[in-house]
Enzyme design. Sequence first.
Site, mmCIF file in Angstrom:
data_model
loop_
_atom_site.group_PDB
_atom_site.id
_atom_site.type_symbol
_atom_site.label_atom_id
_atom_site.label_comp_id
_atom_site.label_asym_id
_atom_site.label_seq_id
_atom_site.Cartn_x
_atom_site.Cartn_y
_atom_site.Cartn_z
ATOM 1 N N MET A 3 24.353 9.246 1.802
ATOM 2 C CA MET A 3 24.186 10.536 2.473
ATOM 3 C C MET A 3 24.440 10.423 3.972
ATOM 4 S SD MET A 3 23.777 13.656 2.090
ATOM 5 C CE MET A 3 22.869 14.348 0.726
ATOM 6 N N GLU B 71 0.816 -1.215 0.000
ATOM 7 C CA GLU B 71 0.000 0.000 0.000
ATOM 8 C C GLU B 71 0.850 1.266 0.000
ATOM 9 O OE1 GLU B 71 -0.576 -2.596 1.919
ATOM 10 O OE2 GLU B 71 -2.653 -3.245 1.569
ATOM 11 N N PHE C 216 -11.298 -7.591 13.755
ATOM 12 C CA PHE C 216 -10.239 -8.011 12.845
ATOM 13 C C PHE C 216 -9.939 -6.897 11.837
ATOM 14 C CE2 PHE C 216 -8.931 -10.213 8.860
ATOM 15 C CZ PHE C 216 -7.677 -10.582 9.300
ATOM 16 N N GLN C 217 -8.695 -6.573 11.715
ATOM 17 C CA GLN C 217 -8.209 -5.533 10.792
ATOM 18 C C GLN C 217 -8.833 -4.175 11.056
ATOM 19 O OE1 GLN C 217 -8.315 -7.170 6.761
ATOM 20 N NE2 GLN C 217 -6.238 -7.944 7.108
ATOM 21 N N LYS D 164 -17.527 -1.198 5.966
ATOM 22 C CA LYS D 164 -17.994 -2.187 4.998
ATOM 23 C C LYS D 164 -19.513 -2.172 4.846
ATOM 24 C CE LYS D 164 -17.189 -6.950 3.612
ATOM 25 N NZ LYS D 164 -16.420 -8.183 3.878
HETATM 26 C C1 LIG Z 1 12.243 5.902 5.131
HETATM 27 C C2 LIG Z 1 13.537 6.540 5.474
HETATM 28 N N1 LIG Z 1 14.361 5.941 6.359
HETATM 29 C C3 LIG Z 1 15.548 6.506 6.661
HETATM 30 C C4 LIG Z 1 15.935 7.698 6.094
HETATM 31 C C5 LIG Z 1 17.274 8.335 6.431
HETATM 32 N N2 LIG Z 1 18.115 8.398 5.247
HETATM 33 C C6 LIG Z 1 18.244 9.532 4.515
HETATM 34 S S1 LIG Z 1 19.201 9.344 3.175
HETATM 35 C C7 LIG Z 1 19.511 7.739 3.557
HETATM 36 C C8 LIG Z 1 20.378 6.918 2.670
HETATM 37 C C9 LIG Z 1 19.855 6.745 1.309
HETATM 38 O O1 LIG Z 1 20.635 5.761 0.690
HETATM 39 P P1 LIG Z 1 20.624 5.583 -0.853
HETATM 40 O O2 LIG Z 1 19.248 5.395 -1.342
HETATM 41 O O3 LIG Z 1 21.567 4.496 -1.210
HETATM 42 O O4 LIG Z 1 21.091 7.002 -1.387
HETATM 43 P P2 LIG Z 1 22.582 7.599 -1.464
HETATM 44 O O5 LIG Z 1 22.681 8.629 -0.394
HETATM 45 O O6 LIG Z 1 23.560 6.495 -1.269
HETATM 46 O O7 LIG Z 1 22.647 8.219 -2.820
HETATM 47 C C10 LIG Z 1 18.875 7.378 4.739
HETATM 48 C C11 LIG Z 1 18.972 6.049 5.382
HETATM 49 C C12 LIG Z 1 15.020 8.286 5.201
HETATM 50 N N3 LIG Z 1 15.275 9.447 4.610
HETATM 51 N N4 LIG Z 1 13.854 7.680 4.889
#
Ligand SMILES: Cc1ncc(C[n+]2csc(CCOP(=O)(O)OP(=O)(O)O)c2C)c(N)n1
Lengths: 168, 572
Positions: B480, B52, B114-115, B164
């Site tokens: 990042m 979803e 449920f749900q 529902k």
């Molecule tokens: C759902 C979620 N969980 C954690 C984060 C924290 N976060 C920000 S950037 C990042 C890394 C992203 O990794 P990637 O997709 O490999 O991108 P890159 O920076 O390596 O280009 C994380 C874990 C987030 N923004 N969103």
Amino acid sequence: MQHTLSVTVEDKPGVLARVSAMFSNRGFNIHSLAVGPTNVEGRSRITLVVDAPELEQLKKQLHKLVNVIKVQELEPSETLEAEVMLVRVSCDPASRGEVGDTAGLFAARMIDLSPKSMTLEISGTPDHLASFLDHVRPYGIIELVKSGRVAMKKKSDVSTSLIGGGTR
Amino acid sequence: MKKQPFTGSNSLLSSLEHEGVEMIFGIPGGAILPAYDPLLDSPIRHILARHEQGAGHMAEGYAMATGRVGVAMTTSGPGATNLITPLQNAKMDSTPLVAITGQVGTAAIGSDAFQEAYTTGLAMHCTKHSYLVTDADELPNVIHEAFHLASTGRPGPVLVDIPKDVLNQPTHWYEPSLTGLPGYKPTREGHPKQINAAIDLIESSERPVLYVGGGVINAGASTELAEFAVAVNAPVVTTLMARGAFPDDHPLALGMSGMHGTYPATTAIQKADVLVSLGARFDDRVTGKVDAFAPHAKVIHVDVDPAEIGKVRKAEVPIVGDARLILRALLDRVLSLRDAADAPTRQEWFDQLDSWRKSHPLSYDQDPDGPIKTQHFIERLHALTNGEAVVTAGVGQHQMWVSQFWKFSRPRSWINSGGLGTMGFAVPAAIGAKAARPDDLVYALDGDGCFQMTFQELITAATEDIPVKVAVFNNGGYGMVKQWQSLFYEGRISATSLGTTIPDYPNLAEAMGCVGLRVTHADQIDVTIEKSLSVNDRPVVVEVVTDPEEMCFPMIPAGGSNDDIAMGPEDL
Ligand SMILES: Cc1ncc(C[n+]2csc(CCOP(=O)(O)OP(=O)(O)O)c2C)c(N)n1
Ligand SMILES: [Mg+2]
């Protein structure tokens, strides 16, 4: 800083939750809240007393709630406000007369009497209620419950302080 | 008129058709089951997501690519809770969305059935508004209101929760009306006095900057913006959400400002004497330390949401209303005072901006024999597609690099998660965009970390015949976050490495019914891109093995002043 807000809303489920959540989300405490129908069908009015440093942003956020129709900040000097309080004062037959006299002076109404207590109902401005409490406290307060504050804007230009109880 | 429907479900479908819905992204289940039956006979296309969250992001991608309301439909309980992330994402980025959720029967509500989940309660904080429908007779009006709320004023997500038994309730359909929203009256026209005040300020300004946010895209105001910028001769900075609102190759364009913005864009704001904010919200990623943000500027703040004005920064001239109408009014006002050609030249200001452009360009080094730099791949993709693609991104370094190095030329060609920063957004959002615009090239530019959050939606793309393309920048981890650990945690790398070999992306792609490609050397980039562009009957996934050590600059450390832009690690 305490502010009084009058919020006109659609009378629909969940509206009160949305309004109160708006404050709690931002870490502001609602000091008092009263909600009830108005003279217009389908409209309710929520009167809130909140502790908040400034109100501009909160008012705008309230307005953003779809079911909120009007938001009014009520300045103390131009506001009529009232609270209702039920207070059970400890008193035996000997002190009953004094408590009853005090109640009379404040236009409080006796609504329950037992050998050890008298329960009084009083309404008025917050100051009026506070002053009454000062006078009955020495007898001992057994139980107390207060309504939320209700308020509306004054139309006359008489200072509120002259029409009873004064402002906060 | 079509035949009068019989139940709430029929009424729901009629209402959605009445709103012009052409597709719904969703997953069925017990509570929403009744609605899935008339869906079979409806002209509305249903796209069966695999999660979803994916359905929600697809609906967002659809909405962001078209400006129309995206629709997601799920069952109660877990179906609804899985939608929470897209709802909040849409709220933060002001994306018009209507979410339809099934709910347990009215009699069971509150019994931990449920749900069961308290969906409207959960949605209270992540939607613009939500409804619990308790009587099927309300459906036509509620759905109409939901679409109206989602798409007008400041757009956003609206949730409609339908038990529902209400879906099964006999009812009739009627032409809906908008009588039920006494407190909702978004202002559209700017106040004439403020329009005049704004123009006075801009005309006398020596160093104006137009600070443009996503509101300009939502308002469809790009044409007006370009005319206005020229008429007042002011440079234009675009936020992350506004990339594409103003063409990057325009002489007045400065690019993106903020944490990873360009030096000229960020610095222009710092030196501006008048800052004209158009549909932007002074996000902390833009302002850095608020007290040090645009310290010399008088602010003209144009926003459709009055609550944005003064929220972060005091505005000398607040103007509430629709960005397009206000830009038109501003333009009319200028042209009533003088000819378009008589705009102040502001030579000193433009010389200054040019010198910053030259002294502090965006840069990276692509060693022909070294690892691929993500920036280089992005530039090659842009070149080989003439920039004629809708690009989506996840969250991280790759997202910032796309924003920096893709030269945008039109609105709704950039779809990303700005406010919430939701990893996993790129793939489903691209699917939604491609479903909406099948004739356009849609390329998701994703990080390996992000890809691993929602890649299963490529199964949706493959089975629903939505041939998106995805580049996965495999830098072996959460680049990042690792960058912050390298810079601010003494290089102690904690839980940010994903490894580069598992999963095997091309094989994973093939297993999902896509074409899988991999590129590891810079000299293979072009042929690989060409190959990806030549496949049109299936989704394509290109694994781009990139430099794990590359960092994203310019950078302003969180909470730092925008005067202290670091062009590289040595500046920190
Ligand atoms: C759902 C979620 N969980 C954690 C984060 C924290 N976060 C920000 S950037 C990042 C890394 C992203 O990794 P990637 O997709 O490999 O991108 P890159 O920076 O390596 O280009 C994380 C874990 C987030 N923004 N969103
Ligand atoms: Mg990565």
